[in-house]
Scaffold this motif. Sequence first.
Motif, PDB file in Angstrom:
ATOM      1  N   PHE A 240      34.726  25.162 -16.440  1.00 42.40           N
ATOM      2  CA  PHE A 240      34.534  26.475 -17.065  1.00 42.40           C
ATOM      3  C   PHE A 240      33.640  27.357 -16.193  1.00 42.40           C
ATOM      4  CE2 PHE A 240      35.972  24.987 -21.379  1.00 42.40           C
ATOM      5  CZ  PHE A 240      36.899  25.998 -21.562  1.00 42.40           C
ATOM      6  N   ARG A 241      32.707  26.723 -15.483  1.00 50.16           N
ATOM      7  CA  ARG A 241      31.855  27.505 -14.578  1.00 50.16           C
ATOM      8  C   ARG A 241      32.696  28.105 -13.454  1.00 50.16           C
ATOM      9  NH1 ARG A 241      27.089  25.467 -10.451  1.00 50.16           N
ATOM     10  NH2 ARG A 241      26.797  27.534  -9.533  1.00 50.16           N
ATOM     11  N   GLU A 256      42.060  25.992   0.942  1.00 50.99           N
ATOM     12  CA  GLU A 256      40.765  25.447   1.361  1.00 50.99           C
ATOM     13  C   GLU A 256      39.615  26.166   0.660  1.00 50.99           C
ATOM     14  OE1 GLU A 256      43.720  24.595   4.611  1.00 50.99           O
ATOM     15  OE2 GLU A 256      43.231  26.313   3.334  1.00 50.99           O
ATOM     16  N   GLN A 257      39.739  27.481   0.530  1.00 50.40           N
ATOM     17  CA  GLN A 257      38.687  28.229  -0.153  1.00 50.40           C
ATOM     18  C   GLN A 257      38.594  27.821  -1.622  1.00 50.40           C
ATOM     19  OE1 GLN A 257      39.233  32.397  -1.306  1.00 50.40           O
ATOM     20  NE2 GLN A 257      37.320  32.925  -0.251  1.00 50.40           N
ATOM     21  N   ALA A 258      39.752  27.679  -2.272  1.00 52.02           N
ATOM     22  CA  ALA A 258      39.779  27.315  -3.686  1.00 52.02           C
ATOM     23  C   ALA A 258      39.166  25.939  -3.920  1.00 52.02           C
ATOM     24  CB  ALA A 258      41.220  27.350  -4.202  1.00 52.02           C
ATOM     25  N   TRP A 259      39.543  24.973  -3.109  1.00 55.01           N
ATOM     26  CA  TRP A 259      39.048  23.606  -3.298  1.00 55.01           C
ATOM     27  C   TRP A 259      37.578  23.498  -2.896  1.00 55.01           C
ATOM     28  CZ3 TRP A 259      41.539  19.317  -5.425  1.00 55.01           C
ATOM     29  CH2 TRP A 259      42.841  19.576  -5.883  1.00 55.01           C
ATOM     30  N   ALA A 260      37.135  24.284  -1.937  1.00 56.30           N
ATOM     31  CA  ALA A 260      35.719  24.281  -1.573  1.00 56.30           C
ATOM     32  C   ALA A 260      34.875  24.802  -2.734  1.00 56.30           C
ATOM     33  CB  ALA A 260      35.489  25.127  -0.326  1.00 56.30           C
ATOM     34  N   PHE A 261      35.329  25.874  -3.377  1.00 59.02           N
ATOM     35  CA  PHE A 261      34.550  26.410  -4.495  1.00 59.02           C
ATOM     36  C   PHE A 261      34.629  25.486  -5.705  1.00 59.02           C
ATOM     37  CE2 PHE A 261      33.270  29.485  -7.788  1.00 59.02           C
ATOM     38  CZ  PHE A 261      32.090  29.918  -7.196  1.00 59.02           C
ATOM     39  N   LEU A 262      35.775  24.834  -5.882  1.00 58.65           N
ATOM     40  CA  LEU A 262      35.887  23.834  -6.940  1.00 58.65           C
ATOM     41  C   LEU A 262      34.839  22.745  -6.735  1.00 58.65           C
ATOM     42  CD1 LEU A 262      37.282  22.354  -9.313  1.00 58.65           C
ATOM     43  CD2 LEU A 262      38.902  21.418  -7.650  1.00 58.65           C
ATOM     44  N   LEU A 266      31.577  21.643  -9.045  1.00 57.98           N
ATOM     45  CA  LEU A 266      31.546  20.274  -9.556  1.00 57.98           C
ATOM     46  C   LEU A 266      30.234  19.583  -9.208  1.00 57.98           C
ATOM     47  CD1 LEU A 266      35.176  18.989  -8.815  1.00 57.98           C
ATOM     48  CD2 LEU A 266      34.211  19.647 -11.022  1.00 57.98           C
ATOM     49  N   ASN A 267      29.633  19.957  -8.060  1.00 56.69           N
ATOM     50  CA  ASN A 267      28.330  19.417  -7.653  1.00 56.69           C
ATOM     51  C   ASN A 267      28.334  17.886  -7.640  1.00 56.69           C
ATOM     52  OD1 ASN A 267      25.642  19.617  -6.835  1.00 56.69           O
ATOM     53  ND2 ASN A 267      24.876  19.551  -8.931  1.00 56.69           N
ATOM     54  N   LEU A 268      29.249  17.320  -6.892  1.00 58.10           N
ATOM     55  CA  LEU A 268      29.428  15.875  -6.845  1.00 58.10           C
ATOM     56  C   LEU A 268      28.489  15.228  -5.839  1.00 58.10           C
ATOM     57  CD1 LEU A 268      33.338  15.902  -6.745  1.00 58.10           C
ATOM     58  CD2 LEU A 268      31.912  15.455  -8.756  1.00 58.10           C
ATOM     59  N   ALA A 269      28.296  13.926  -6.001  1.00 56.52           N
ATOM     60  CA  ALA A 269      27.473  13.176  -5.057  1.00 56.52           C
ATOM     61  C   ALA A 269      28.233  12.904  -3.768  1.00 56.52           C
ATOM     62  CB  ALA A 269      27.008  11.870  -5.689  1.00 56.52           C
ATOM     63  N   ASP A 270      29.554  12.772  -3.874  1.00 61.07           N
ATOM     64  CA  ASP A 270      30.369  12.438  -2.707  1.00 61.07           C
ATOM     65  C   ASP A 270      31.638  13.292  -2.700  1.00 61.07           C
ATOM     66  OD1 ASP A 270      31.842  11.324  -0.662  1.00 61.07           O
ATOM     67  OD2 ASP A 270      31.392   9.252  -1.204  1.00 61.07           O
ATOM     68  N   ASN A 271      31.568  14.413  -2.011  1.00 57.37           N
ATOM     69  CA  ASN A 271      32.705  15.336  -1.966  1.00 57.37           C
ATOM     70  C   ASN A 271      33.894  14.746  -1.223  1.00 57.37           C
ATOM     71  OD1 ASN A 271      31.463  17.568  -3.333  1.00 57.37           O
ATOM     72  ND2 ASN A 271      30.239  17.914  -1.497  1.00 57.37           N
TER      73      ASN A 271
END
Length: 405
Positions: A240-241, A256-262, A266-271
């Motif tokens: 939602f963010r 690439e831009q879309a998945w980078a912002f996703l 998501l702020n994951l530990a391991d992208n």
Amino acid sequence: MRLKTLPSEFQKALPILKKIRKAGYQAYFVGGSVRDALLHRPIHDVDIATDAYPQEIKQIFTRTADIGIEHGTVLVLYQGGEYEITTFRTEDTYVDYRRPSNVSFVRSLSEDLRRRDFTINALALDEDGHVIDEFTGLSDLKQQILRAVGQPNERFKEDALRIMRGFRFAASFNFQIEKATFAAMASCASLLEKISVERSFVEFDKLLLAPYWKHGLEALIVSGAFAYLPGLENKEPELFRLIEDLPDSFVFTSSEQAWAFLLYVLNLADNQHFLRLWKVSNHFQKTVLNLLAVYSLREQNQLDEKMVYQYGRELLLIVENLREAQGLPVAFTQIETLNQKLPIRSKKEMAVNGGVLIKELGFKSGPDLGAVLDAIETAIVTGQLENSKSAIFAYLRSSRSDSSS
């Protein structure tokens, strides 16, 4: 309903339909091309359906290729064009929520249209421009509604990828998903785990790049279907963010831009692990991770020659585009200025290389030589060292002298 003027893509393919009809068979334009023609959208692929069986099509045309003959599809090469011609068919039980256990060829257009996913895709067009609509497709197009053909649960259990296609169509056309269709998409969402990751990626990627991606993504979130996509379980607030952090008018400029912002939201530990779950290419992974790195550096207000050199002008501008959309300070002009000032674009443009240093200055190959070349590269890029053999040699002699003393 009749189209007064056929789009040029159909006009070019008309000889195919006429040739099939002249041989005594039916032939129609079908599917997405008809839908797009009615929506006045660009037409990408012209698909043709016929009651002629594959072997009969091969007798009509001299140049053909068997690209999916077991499912009734023959590729016809005619007057410089390529056309996929598929026999009317019905499908038996789906054994893996993706492929039918058996395909049966039929002579009925109605039976063929009945097996399609959504009413707006279950339209046919004859050579005179008459639209054949047996499942309220025209009405749904007019009312901007996405509705499954027949029983929604049956359609999605036949092919679970249709769930993702539904969200993607909502994002592409800004259509509302009909209530029963949406309920079926939600109840069948767990079947997405049966679908190959590669196919889910294609649909999710198209959704993110669509003009109304927020609409499609919101439907995906509300349905709960996101939880059955790789790495997205329990990520509802973050998704939602993704919607909330960008303006409604914003459209991603690249996958690439879309998945980078996703990944950013998501702020994951391991992208990297997340991207591997989606089975994307190494090149795609590298680009997305580099965009994330640039985004992080720009959050720290960092921007210099070294960044432009390391990541490249294009990636930095992609990140600035995201920053601009969020109302953050941008540096488009500065990036262009720094890029123009770069003395080299890659290590290959350096006036010396490892071979030269070994031969003329007695360096030995190995990690130490690599570190020396990296130092030379950085000094050149940051303007501390002229990119000439004499200047670099003087720099190295000075460095050796300093280290020995």
